[in-house]
Design a protein around this motif. Structure first.
Motif, mmCIF file in Angstrom:
data_model
loop_
_atom_site.group_PDB
_atom_site.id
_atom_site.type_symbol
_atom_site.label_atom_id
_atom_site.label_comp_id
_atom_site.label_asym_id
_atom_site.label_seq_id
_atom_site.Cartn_x
_atom_site.Cartn_y
_atom_site.Cartn_z
ATOM 1 N N GLY A 1 39.941 25.919 43.740
ATOM 2 C CA GLY A 1 40.283 26.607 42.504
ATOM 3 C C GLY A 1 39.327 26.313 41.361
ATOM 4 O O GLY A 1 39.525 26.775 40.258
ATOM 5 N N TYR A 2 38.295 25.510 41.618
ATOM 6 C CA TYR A 2 37.301 25.179 40.596
ATOM 7 C C TYR A 2 35.900 25.539 41.068
ATOM 8 O O TYR A 2 35.636 25.573 42.272
ATOM 9 N N THR A 3 35.021 25.811 40.116
ATOM 10 C CA THR A 3 33.611 26.038 40.394
ATOM 11 C C THR A 3 32.809 25.522 39.208
ATOM 12 O O THR A 3 33.374 25.076 38.220
ATOM 13 N N VAL A 4 31.485 25.595 39.313
ATOM 14 C CA VAL A 4 30.606 25.106 38.257
ATOM 15 C C VAL A 4 29.759 26.255 37.747
ATOM 16 O O VAL A 4 29.132 26.971 38.533
ATOM 17 N N LYS A 5 29.775 26.460 36.434
ATOM 18 C CA LYS A 5 28.934 27.476 35.803
ATOM 19 C C LYS A 5 28.274 26.850 34.580
ATOM 20 O O LYS A 5 28.957 26.258 33.747
ATOM 21 N N LYS A 6 26.954 26.963 34.507
ATOM 22 C CA LYS A 6 26.170 26.405 33.398
ATOM 23 C C LYS A 6 26.466 24.926 33.198
ATOM 24 O O LYS A 6 26.681 24.462 32.092
ATOM 25 N N ARG A 7 26.518 24.186 34.307
ATOM 26 C CA ARG A 7 26.734 22.728 34.343
ATOM 27 C C ARG A 7 28.107 22.307 33.827
ATOM 28 O O ARG A 7 28.334 21.157 33.482
ATOM 29 N N LYS A 8 29.061 23.240 33.738
ATOM 30 C CA LYS A 8 30.423 22.928 33.295
ATOM 31 C C LYS A 8 31.423 23.305 34.375
ATOM 32 O O LYS A 8 31.239 24.285 35.096
ATOM 33 N N LEU A 9 32.493 22.546 34.461
ATOM 34 C CA LEU A 9 33.561 22.791 35.411
ATOM 35 C C LEU A 9 34.460 23.904 34.876
ATOM 36 O O LEU A 9 34.912 23.838 33.735
ATOM 37 N N VAL A 10 34.710 24.938 35.680
ATOM 38 C CA VAL A 10 35.571 26.046 35.259
ATOM 39 C C VAL A 10 36.558 26.371 36.376
ATOM 40 O O VAL A 10 36.286 26.142 37.548
ATOM 41 N N LYS A 11 37.721 26.905 35.989
ATOM 42 C CA LYS A 11 38.709 27.341 36.964
ATOM 43 C C LYS A 11 38.358 28.738 37.455
ATOM 44 O O LYS A 11 37.874 29.566 36.696
ATOM 45 N N VAL A 12 38.635 28.994 38.732
ATOM 46 C CA VAL A 12 38.383 30.297 39.327
ATOM 47 C C VAL A 12 39.648 31.123 39.183
ATOM 48 O O VAL A 12 40.748 30.658 39.488
ATOM 49 N N LYS A 13 39.497 32.332 38.688
ATOM 50 C CA LYS A 13 40.642 33.229 38.571
ATOM 51 C C LYS A 13 40.870 33.908 39.912
ATOM 52 O O LYS A 13 39.928 34.286 40.608
ATOM 53 N N LYS A 14 42.145 34.083 40.270
ATOM 54 C CA LYS A 14 42.471 34.756 41.522
ATOM 55 C C LYS A 14 42.357 36.259 41.330
ATOM 56 O O LYS A 14 42.700 36.788 40.276
ATOM 57 N N LYS A 15 41.874 36.941 42.354
ATOM 58 C CA LYS A 15 41.743 38.394 42.303
ATOM 59 C C LYS A 15 43.088 39.042 42.599
ATOM 60 O O LYS A 15 43.936 38.472 43.286
ATOM 61 N N LYS A 16 43.290 40.240 42.081
ATOM 62 C CA LYS A 16 44.550 40.946 42.302
ATOM 63 C C LYS A 16 44.769 41.238 43.781
ATOM 64 O O LYS A 16 45.883 41.200 44.262
ATOM 65 N N LYS A 17 43.695 41.502 44.528
ATOM 66 C CA LYS A 17 43.814 41.775 45.952
ATOM 67 C C LYS A 17 44.400 40.573 46.680
ATOM 68 O O LYS A 17 45.219 40.720 47.555
ATOM 69 N N ASP A 18 43.957 39.375 46.314
ATOM 70 C CA ASP A 18 44.469 38.172 46.941
ATOM 71 C C ASP A 18 45.946 37.969 46.632
ATOM 72 O O ASP A 18 46.712 37.541 47.492
ATOM 73 N N LEU A 19 46.365 38.286 45.413
ATOM 74 C CA LEU A 19 47.764 38.134 45.024
ATOM 75 C C LEU A 19 48.645 39.117 45.782
ATOM 76 O O LEU A 19 49.769 38.785 46.166
ATOM 77 N N VAL A 20 48.153 40.328 46.011
ATOM 78 C CA VAL A 20 48.942 41.329 46.741
ATOM 79 C C VAL A 20 49.106 40.903 48.197
ATOM 80 O O VAL A 20 50.180 41.037 48.773
ATOM 81 N N LYS A 21 48.069 40.328 48.794
ATOM 82 C CA LYS A 21 48.142 39.878 50.193
ATOM 83 C C LYS A 21 49.134 38.730 50.340
ATOM 84 O O LYS A 21 49.846 38.648 51.317
ATOM 85 N N ILE A 22 49.184 37.856 49.348
ATOM 86 C CA ILE A 22 50.098 36.719 49.407
ATOM 87 C C ILE A 22 51.546 37.204 49.295
ATOM 88 O O ILE A 22 52.423 36.734 49.987
#
Length: 55
Positions: free
Chosen positions: A32-53
């Motif tokens: 649920g985390y990734t790195v962008k511009k040397r900072k730790l950020v949370k990954v947002k879930k896509k709507k497609k993934d939420l519908v499958k769940i």
């Protein structure tokens, strides 16, 4: 339990064990985390993934 990543990379040499860049490289970054511009950020879930769940 693995160490928690830092919020921002300090770019020290050698890199510490909690550095988000090193954790991403080693595959030890928490889900649920990734790195962008040397900072730790949370990954947002896509709507497609939420519908499958929900289905």
């Amino acid at each position: 339990m693995p160490p928690k990543p830092k919020k921002k990379c300090c770019s020290d040499k050698p890199a510490c064990k909690r550095c988000p860049l090193m954790m991403l490289k080693n595959g030890t970054l928490p889900e649920g985390y990734t790195v962008k511009k040397r900072k730790l950020v949370k990954v947002k879930k896509k709507k497609k993934d939420l519908v499958k769940i929900a289905a």
